[in-house]
Scaffold this motif. Structure first.
Motif: not given
Lengths: 368, 368
Positions: A255-257, A259, A265, A268-269, A272, A277-278
């Motif tokens: 799950v992104p968030g 930055i 972190q 996101n890493w 990347k 991405l969920v």
């Protein structure tokens, strides 16, 4: 030898080597039956590369008695034990490099059969992480997915609670079943075994030693088709879990968030470096194998409201697209008064409304 | 005909057809010189598919006088005009499907040569989006990257301001240079032309009509090697820009954000559908072509502090890895007393510290 009889040998082996994955694997690979291990001399075992102390424990006259007492305790508690030889051993877990050869199980062993997705993450999540973990676990569980996690503080326990709202959940411990950690999760433990199961490969009284947790993590992902990481700082155990899951050929999702949040972190890493991405349970479902994926996503269709409205321009372009044929963007420009920029803008809106999808080579198609 | 002389014809064509990309392209593709366009009859032009009104405007006796007056106005303002025939026309912009044939330019035309990255996004960003847009623009500009954006409210203007802190920036308008929009960005306009340029393909007095902006967006991405989207809601112009950029073979990147924020739905969607996740200027630099990429990233190395410390276990594994050779994970397990789980955890830590990297097939290598 019958499975029932061999059980005490597996438990005995596990009493000595649960924490020593490499040594245990060497023994299991070398001997053709578990009984033979206990016919070997400590010298034989040392020659295989087993530490002297462990070799002597395995060949001591007491070890099988200890195993029988462990099994009696289990039976009194109505816990079950599943060994690598059992047909009920979880299929996915058996496929990993170093499956536990014994699983102690409290609750409903059938929950271990999945289909399962693990939801893991930070011990101290933000409000954001909490909300997301709860929702994703609940949404998946209510559609028949077993949510696996580690009964830990933070995302783990939130995922269990979320799953309990709608379905089944499995907790994998880094300690024995008689040594629940953290202590404040006793209530959760009992809730989980009502609707699912709590499992551990560690003997009943094992303490929650630090190095148990990375070992335990391979079972969390091993039981699951996919692992969803909800918040993780850059040097967290969740990232190690995620990497382990990749080694096990499990889908890793995150799950992104923002930055600017240390707790995002790690996730996101992961994204990347290739994790999906969920944003919702549908994103998870889309990565599961067929026909499970289709079954889950059809539940989405059923609950769908009426289709979104279209502007006259969108309708114009939509009507040029087919359900089972592909239309090239050049043909849409040719067939209308719109410029390339306008067509692209219209197509994007249609895609965002879920009405069409794009295929490689700038081809477009209606959604069913 | 000399470039200077042909200029008035280009300006005249643009006065009539700046808003009609398809028609303009038809004409430019059909006639071998720009002069010939003005020798054609309106019937010839209509036969090419040009609207009657536009064909008559192009063949009217007044149009070349109007163009000369437009050029005089430009000269008084010390603005320049760059046509498709000029050697100074931006190289990357020339490569797109429908490059503007005239660019009005205020400020330093050399800024258009880049290397450029565009930073675009929501008109009403959150505090998060503002902070991120500012930092990424500043970090890139201070390393010699020209930041291109649209002078719009929100992320666009923040990106310009951020870039001005450290380097050059270019603004592309959806209106004429004498019709700055939004009005409150007059100060920004003048700051930008001191350190960079403001350009438009629209005649000097053109109003900021709604449909100009998607047309304008192709120039923003056309001037850039890559497009970074900082916050975008699910149905925003920024997503259309991003899609256009993909059509132009530009790298599209996006800054992730919380899935609970409407302003991150667009950027998360971009990442899910293939855009690179951006956390810092280094993430952008890594996607730029060589040797620019290496030049930028070497600046990072120069500014680097002393290398991070390692635990004894990490040192142990690190020392088994080579600088210019690959080591397989199995060899690391074989060569140490660590289990697979432990090795994975150690390797992950080393990777997160930026000391090693992983290669396909579970091979590992030290970083230079």
């Amino acid at each position: 030898m019958k499975v029932e009889e061999s059980r005490k040998y597996w438990v005995a082996l596990n009493l000595v080597l649960a924490e020593k994955l490499k040594a245990a694997k060497k023994i299991v690979d070398h001997f053709s039956t578990i009984e033979e291990v206990f016919k070997a001399s400590s010298r034989d075992l040392i020659a295989l590369g087993i530490e002297k102390e462990k070799a002597e424990a395995l060949t001591s006259s007491k070890i099988l008695d200890q195993a029988c007492r462990e099994i009696e305790k289990l039976e009194r508690k109505k816990y079950s034990i599943i060994t690598l030889e059992d047909a009920s051993y979880p299929e996915y877990l058996r496929e990993i490099f170093d499956p536990p050869f014994v699983l102690y199980c409290a609750g409903k062993a059938e929950a271990l059969k999945g289909p399962a997705v693990s939801v893991v993450g930070a011990r101290k999540p933000s409000a954001y992480g909490r909300a997301v973990a709860e929702k994703i676990a609940r949404d998946l569980a209510s559609r028949g997915i077993v949510i696996v996690s580690g009964l830990a503080r933070g995302v783990d326990s939130i995922a269990h609670w979320g799953a309990l709202e709608g379905g089944k959940t499995v907790a994998v411990l880094g300690s024995g079943l008689e040594n629940i950690y953290p202590r404040e999760h006793h209530t959760l433990f009992h809730k989980v075994i009502e609707q699912g199961a709590v499992v551990s490969e560690f003997p009943l009284r094992s303490p929650p030693l630090g190095f148990h947790f990375p070992i335990r993590n391979r079972i969390i992902s091993g039981l699951s088709l996919a692992v969803v990481v909800v918040e993780a700082s850059k040097r967290s155990g969740s990232l190690i879990s995620a990497r382990l899951s990749l080694e096990q050929n499990r889908e890793v999702m995150a799950v992104p968030g923002n930055i600017t949040s240390g707790l995002s972190q790690g996730t996101n890493w992961l994204i990347k470096t290739g994790a999906k991405l969920v944003e919702s349970w549908e994103d998870v479902a889309e990565e599961l194998p067929s026909p499970l994926k289709e079954k889950l996503l059809s539940q989405k269709e059923e609950k769908k409201e009426k289709p979104p409205s279209m502007s006259p321009q969108e309708k114009r372009v939509f009507e040029l697209l087919g359900l089972d044929s592909l239309t090239h963007i050049d043909d849409l420009v040719e067939g209308t008064e719109f410029s390339v920029s306008e067509i692209l803008s219209i197509l994007l809106n249609l895609e965002l409304k879920g009405l069409i999808f794009q295929r490689p080579g700038k081809y477009f198609q209606r959604r069913l």
